[in-house]
Design a protein around this motif. Structure first.
Motif, mmCIF file in Angstrom:
data_model
loop_
_atom_site.group_PDB
_atom_site.id
_atom_site.type_symbol
_atom_site.label_atom_id
_atom_site.label_comp_id
_atom_site.label_asym_id
_atom_site.label_seq_id
_atom_site.Cartn_x
_atom_site.Cartn_y
_atom_site.Cartn_z
ATOM 1 N N ASP A 323 21.341 43.144 25.473
ATOM 2 C CA ASP A 323 20.221 43.233 26.404
ATOM 3 C C ASP A 323 20.221 42.117 27.444
ATOM 4 O OD1 ASP A 323 19.691 41.177 24.710
ATOM 5 O OD2 ASP A 323 17.642 41.763 24.224
ATOM 6 N N ASN A 338 17.473 39.412 31.447
ATOM 7 C CA ASN A 338 17.149 40.207 30.269
ATOM 8 C C ASN A 338 16.742 41.609 30.708
ATOM 9 O OD1 ASN A 338 15.370 41.354 28.048
ATOM 10 N ND2 ASN A 338 16.114 39.485 27.060
ATOM 11 N N LYS A 340 15.458 44.011 29.057
ATOM 12 C CA LYS A 340 14.215 44.522 28.477
ATOM 13 C C LYS A 340 12.990 43.863 29.100
ATOM 14 C CE LYS A 340 16.225 45.794 24.000
ATOM 15 N NZ LYS A 340 16.210 45.572 22.528
ATOM 16 N N THR A 341 13.023 42.526 29.172
ATOM 17 C CA THR A 341 11.851 41.803 29.690
ATOM 18 C C THR A 341 11.891 41.632 31.207
ATOM 19 O OG1 THR A 341 12.873 39.617 29.439
ATOM 20 C CG2 THR A 341 11.738 40.530 27.526
ATOM 21 N N GLN A 342 13.065 41.922 31.812
ATOM 22 C CA GLN A 342 13.288 41.733 33.252
ATOM 23 C C GLN A 342 13.084 40.276 33.675
ATOM 24 O OE1 GLN A 342 11.071 44.582 35.577
ATOM 25 N NE2 GLN A 342 11.668 46.293 34.276
ATOM 26 N N GLU A 343 13.362 39.375 32.739
ATOM 27 C CA GLU A 343 13.225 37.950 33.021
ATOM 28 C C GLU A 343 14.570 37.378 33.466
ATOM 29 O OE1 GLU A 343 12.115 33.746 30.719
ATOM 30 O OE2 GLU A 343 12.227 35.630 29.618
#
Length: 387
Positions: A323, A338, A340-343
């Motif tokens: 991810d 990331n 999933k978190t779009q960080e």
């Protein structure tokens, strides 16, 4: 039950298998028994298997500036645990100041490096063992006077039939004043660690390899390059290390014609080929990710997601931890995104912009000179069984 010191033999092996290569190299100096055990091909294979399941890292090549303003190549290992990284103490004297140093691939802890001009080097960064491959078996000239030979493609991977690694090289012959932009013809040779020599293949290269950043990828027993066919369509050219044959894999239908304003990068993600498409220039960039769900089938290309737009991100470098995707920032800083978190997270890794290259990497005791595999022949030394 056999006992080694105060430990049962099975527990002793479990402990050794979990040690890093550097520690095992020191352990070989303890006594003859330990040396024979750690040098045993079966133990090397078990240690490799353990690391494949537990200690996958990213090998990062970057350029650093010296106090005199000169560029020097550095190999670093990025670990998923806490995003830590270490610089590897590897003798790169041959390529230390080579501006066009390429990471060609990784196989069982061995990496292949080249400047696409002269030498090809196999290196195990963990054991610090290196080997320069012998010269090409193909002549450095063409029988046709107006053709100029040039290495257009190199690849490195594992042949599951011979249980050895191979290097493949495509040499293309260009007309001095050709306006077509495509070579006159190409020849292919393969170096095998099983034989320690090059051989020429009597095969036709069905497409012409072209440079695209972070595209060259080993997957599914084959090495892959970005290429253009005779109809100027974008394709993926693959070479299978086992049967030593080429295959042309179509791009997604929306990308059949070359667009210079867009870049294509190829990776392995969740056990499948993943194609990332993004603008060549721009302060903000969006990254489209396609996955080939059925290998070699054009209709199976599926657009999974789009990342961004992101600011000051230059290009993708590698997928890792399923991810996360490592990316190069426009200021020479490595970042991790990331999915999933779009960080977007900055990593404490710097380098000269556009000097980065990466490989998913596994530490191992495998020798660059071959002869490590159990299937190569009879084992020597202490018999080792899986704990």
């Amino acid at each position: 039950m056999e006992v080694i010191g105060d430990l049962p033999r099975e527990l002793f092996l479990e402990i050794l298998l979990r040690l890093p290569v550097e520690s095992l190299m020191r352990c070989k100096c303890v006594c003859k028994y330990w040396y024979a055990l750690i040098s045993n091909p079966k133990f090397i294979e078990l240690h490799l298997k353990y690391n494949c399941n537990n200690n996958v890292c990213v090998l990062l090549k970057r350029c650093l500036l010296t106090c005199l303003g000169e560029r020097e190549n550095m190999l670093s290992l990025v670990c998923s645990s806490g995003f830590s990284f270490i610089n590897l103490d590897v003798d790169l004297s041959l390529y230390k100041k080579e501006p066009c140093l390429q990471l060609l691939g990784h196989c069982d802890g061995i990496i292949c490096l080249s400047n696409y001009r002269d030498d090809i080097v196999l290196c195990n960064p963990a054991t610090r063992e290196t080997m320069v491959l012998p010269e090409s078996c193909l002549p450095c000239y063409s029988s046709i006077s107006n053709l100029i030979p040039q290495t257009s493609a190199l690849g490195f991977g594992y042949d599951s039939r011979t249980h050895h690694c191979k290097v493949v090289r495509i040499i293309s012959y260009w007309e001095e004043r050709s306006g077509s932009g495509l070579p006159h013809h190409s020849r292919v040779e393969v170096y095998s660690l099983a034989t320690g020599s090059w051989k020429e293949l009597n095969v036709k290269v069905p497409a012409h390899v072209w440079y695209s950043p972070c595209f060259e990828t080993y997957f599914n027993g084959a090495f892959h390059w970005y290429a253009i066919d005779d109809n100027r369509n974008e394709v993926i050219l693959s070479f299978h290390m086992g049967n030593e044959e080429f295959q042309v894999i179509p791009m997604p239908s929306a990308l059949s014609l070359y667009d210079y304003s867009m870049c294509r990068s190829l990776f392995v993600w969740n056990g499948r080929i993943a194609l990332v498409i993004y603008p060549r220039k721009g302060i903000e960039k969006s990254f489209q990710i396609y996955v080939m769900k059925e290998y070699g089938v054009r209709e199976s290309w599926t657009k999974i997601l789009t990342i961004g737009p992101l600011t000051k991100v230059e290009m993708p470098l590698a997928f890792w931890k399923n991810d996360e995707i490592l990316m190069e920032g426009s200021d020479g800083l490595v970042v991790s995104y990331n999915l999933k978190t779009q960080e977007l997270k900055d990593l404490p890794i710097y380098g000269v912009p556009k000097s980065f290259a990466t490989l998913v990497y596994i530490n191992s005791l495998v020798s660059v000179k071959g002869g490590n595999r159990v299937l190569d022949g009879d084992n020597t030394g202490e018999n080792v069984s899986s704990p």
